[in-house]
Design a protein around this motif. Structure first.
Motif, short mmCIF file in Angstrom:
data_model
loop_
_atom_site.label_atom_id
_atom_site.label_comp_id
_atom_site.label_asym_id
_atom_site.label_seq_id
_atom_site.Cartn_x
_atom_site.Cartn_y
_atom_site.Cartn_z
N GLY A 105 0.93 62.35 34.16
CA GLY A 105 -0.04 62.37 33.26
C GLY A 105 -0.78 61.08 32.84
O GLY A 105 0.18 59.98 33.05
N ALA A 106 -1.93 60.86 32.57
CA ALA A 106 -2.53 59.59 32.34
C ALA A 106 -1.80 58.97 31.03
O ALA A 106 -1.81 57.67 31.00
N LYS A 107 -1.31 59.80 30.41
CA LYS A 107 -0.66 59.27 29.20
C LYS A 107 0.55 58.63 29.52
O LYS A 107 0.89 57.40 28.97
N CYS A 180 -15.88 59.01 26.01
CA CYS A 180 -14.74 58.70 25.09
C CYS A 180 -14.34 59.97 24.62
O CYS A 180 -15.08 60.61 23.99
N ASN A 181 -13.09 60.00 24.13
CA ASN A 181 -12.28 60.78 23.46
C ASN A 181 -12.00 59.98 22.12
O ASN A 181 -11.27 59.05 22.37
N PRO A 182 -12.62 60.23 21.16
CA PRO A 182 -13.09 61.45 20.65
C PRO A 182 -14.75 61.72 20.49
O PRO A 182 -15.32 62.81 20.28
N ALA A 209 -9.00 50.52 31.53
CA ALA A 209 -10.28 51.53 31.79
C ALA A 209 -9.88 52.95 31.67
O ALA A 209 -9.46 53.13 32.87
N ASP A 210 -9.95 53.74 30.72
CA ASP A 210 -9.29 54.99 30.95
C ASP A 210 -10.64 55.98 31.14
O ASP A 210 -11.54 55.93 30.34
N GLU A 211 -10.52 56.51 32.40
CA GLU A 211 -11.76 57.15 33.09
C GLU A 211 -11.27 58.61 33.08
O GLU A 211 -12.05 59.24 34.04
N ILE A 212 -10.59 59.22 32.39
CA ILE A 212 -10.03 60.52 32.85
C ILE A 212 -11.04 61.45 32.39
O ILE A 212 -11.19 62.57 32.93
N TYR A 213 -12.12 61.27 31.51
CA TYR A 213 -13.33 62.14 31.58
C TYR A 213 -14.39 61.93 32.55
O TYR A 213 -15.56 62.47 32.25
N GLU A 214 -13.99 61.08 33.50
CA GLU A 214 -15.08 60.86 34.41
C GLU A 214 -16.04 61.83 34.95
O GLU A 214 -17.39 61.66 35.05
N PHE A 241 -5.74 64.28 36.28
CA PHE A 241 -6.32 65.44 36.93
C PHE A 241 -6.66 66.55 35.62
O PHE A 241 -7.15 67.40 35.91
N SER A 242 -6.11 66.09 34.38
CA SER A 242 -5.85 67.21 33.40
C SER A 242 -7.07 67.90 33.03
O SER A 242 -7.61 68.81 32.89
N LYS A 243 -8.12 66.77 32.99
CA LYS A 243 -9.55 67.18 32.48
C LYS A 243 -10.59 67.80 33.47
O LYS A 243 -10.95 68.94 33.49
N1 PMP Z 1 -6.70 59.58 27.91
C1 PMP Z 1 -7.41 60.16 27.17
C2 PMP Z 1 -8.80 59.63 26.67
C3 PMP Z 1 -7.12 61.47 26.82
O1 PMP Z 1 -8.00 62.58 26.13
C4 PMP Z 1 -6.05 62.22 27.42
C5 PMP Z 1 -5.96 63.51 27.03
N2 PMP Z 1 -4.45 63.96 26.95
C6 PMP Z 1 -5.24 61.51 28.24
C7 PMP Z 1 -5.56 60.30 28.39
C8 PMP Z 1 -3.78 61.75 28.70
O2 PMP Z 1 -4.19 63.06 29.81
P1 PMP Z 1 -2.98 63.63 30.59
O3 PMP Z 1 -1.71 62.73 30.04
O4 PMP Z 1 -2.93 64.78 30.30
O5 PMP Z 1 -3.37 62.94 32.04
#
Ligand code: PMP
Ligand code: GLU
Length: 403
Positions: A105-107, A180-182, A209-214, A241-243
């Protein structure tokens, strides 16, 4: 963000706040288990199924016995496919497999990077409102979070001037998410170029640069700061890949970083978790090389729901909803209700309001405190139209009781 101190535990964990998103999700689950009809708009989690071609790749991996440890940084063909995707779609022209590290995960990707970059006392500038975990991750790495707040009138986006004013000789990195989250805000190419120029004025500052919502971007254009030639060696692009592929439970994310940093993250991860799940990596390979039609369809649904929730919230008195350009959250200002009461409830903070809405309206959302903006709450719109409509109806009724 409240940290609870327990004797016998290490200072590092005592100092850590619980993830606000996960805490609210837990509370909602508890209430549901007691038989209440709770609508959960707390976690940022797609309500869609992972696309079939990705599931099939995982099934095939199991059937073919692909069930052993993989190299720590990921299987070579996935690292290569991600590098090629970044060149093709994001303009990160120099990316090669050796720059990519795949994590659970990106986390975990974000923690790896911070643990490898930040020394005790180093400052990390976090653009606020920020994703809950950034602040605590920086603390975990013994860094000092320096929060710079984007203004509501600028869609909560931090400007280059604000960044310049926050940089000190101890600044080591800046971090943000776009979309951006949130808030759902999306930085434009021009805004990121201005920010990059400020970073480039300094030798030892890196951009995370967190691009997980790309792929959940309603502006029609995603811009990666790492594509700017004058800053590319100082950028870590984080994605996952989560989002975009509705793969939250599979646990796969990645970084694209200069080789020296990718190697460090490989070393770090080698002592902590090793490579992520072998089966997940085969599924991720199908995602990154496969047809993006399902991803586009999901994004269209999120855009429609954004319009729906915005329209509904605009009809709730004294709730000031923003207009997200991406991701699947809306981040309304609810501060009008602070100081108001109903029966035993006295709403002093956005957390109090979320607890009130959970108990009174059976709608679970997340307070803005954990995101660095205490006037707001975060509502996930990754839910069905019916649930969104019913949730906002209940919120409206509950808020009307406060005086
Ligand atoms: N970055 C952001 C901005 C997120 O909202 C999330 C959501 N969990 C993550 C990273 C981590 O995502 P994941 O570990 O599921 O890949
Ligand atoms: N990123 C999601 C959220 O912000 C998932 C929960 C989490 O990992 O904190 O809700």
């Amino acid at each position: 963000m409240v940290a609870t101190t327990k004797p016998h535990l290490a200072d590092r964990i005592n100092a850590l706040a619980e993830s606000q998103t996960l805490e609210m999700a837990k509370k909602a689950r508890e209430l549901k288990a007691k038989g209440f009809d709770v609508i959960s708009l707390n976690l940022g989690e797609p309500d869609f199924q992972t696309p079939d071609h990705i599931k099939e790749a995982a099934k095939k991996a199991i059937d073919e016995g692909f069930t052993f440890y993989t190299p720590v940084a990921g299987i070579p063909d996935l690292r290569k496919a991600i590098a090629e995707k970044l060149v093709r779609e994001n303009g990160l022209t120099d990316m090669k497999a050796e720059n990519i590290v795949i994590s659970t995960g990106a986390k975990q990707s974000l923690v790896n990077v911070l643990m490898c970059l930040v020394n005790k006392g180093d400052e990390v500038v976090i653009f606020a409102p920020y994703w809950v975990s950034y602040y605590e991750m920086v603390k975990l790495a013994e860094g000092v979070p320096v929060v710079v707040k984007g203004l509501a009138e600028n869609e909560y986006k931090v400007t280059a001037e604000q960044l310049r004013a926050a940089i000190t000789p101890r600044t080591k990195a800046i971090m943000y998410s776009s979309p951006c989250n949130p808030t759902g805000a999306v930085f434009s190419e021009q805004e990121l170029t201005e920010i990059a120029k400020v970073v480039a004025e300094h030798d030892d500052i890196y951009v995370i640069a967190d691009e997980i919502y790309e792929y959940i971007n309603f502006t029609g254009k995603h811009f990666s700061i790492g594509s700017l030639p004058f800053i590319k060696d100082k950028v870590v692009t984080v994605n996952g890949f989560s989002k975009g592929f509705a793969m939250t439970g599979w646990r796969a994310g990645y970084i694209a970083a200069p080789k020296w940093l990718a190697d460090a993250c490989d070393k770090m991860q080698g002592q902590v978790t090793s490579g992520t799940c072998s089966i997940t990596q085969k599924a991720a390979l199908a995602a990154v090389t496969g047809d993006l039609t399902p991803t586009k369809k999901m994004s269209e649904a999120y855009q429609r729901r954004r319009d729906l929730i915005k329209k509904l919230l605009d009809e709730v008195p004294h709730v000031k909803a923003n207009y997200p350009q991406g991701a699947f959250y809306i981040f309304p200002d609810v501060s009008y209700y602070f100081g108001k009461k109903y029966e035993n409830y006295h709403i002093k903070t956005s957390y109090d309001l979320c607890i009130y809405l959970l108990n009174e309206a059976h709608v679970s959302i997340v307070d803005g405190e954990g995101f660095g903006e205490p006037n707001c709450v975060r509502i996930s719109s990754a839910a069905s139209d019916e649930n969104i409509t019913e949730a906002v109806r209940r919120i409206k009724v509950a808020l009307a009781k406060l005086s």
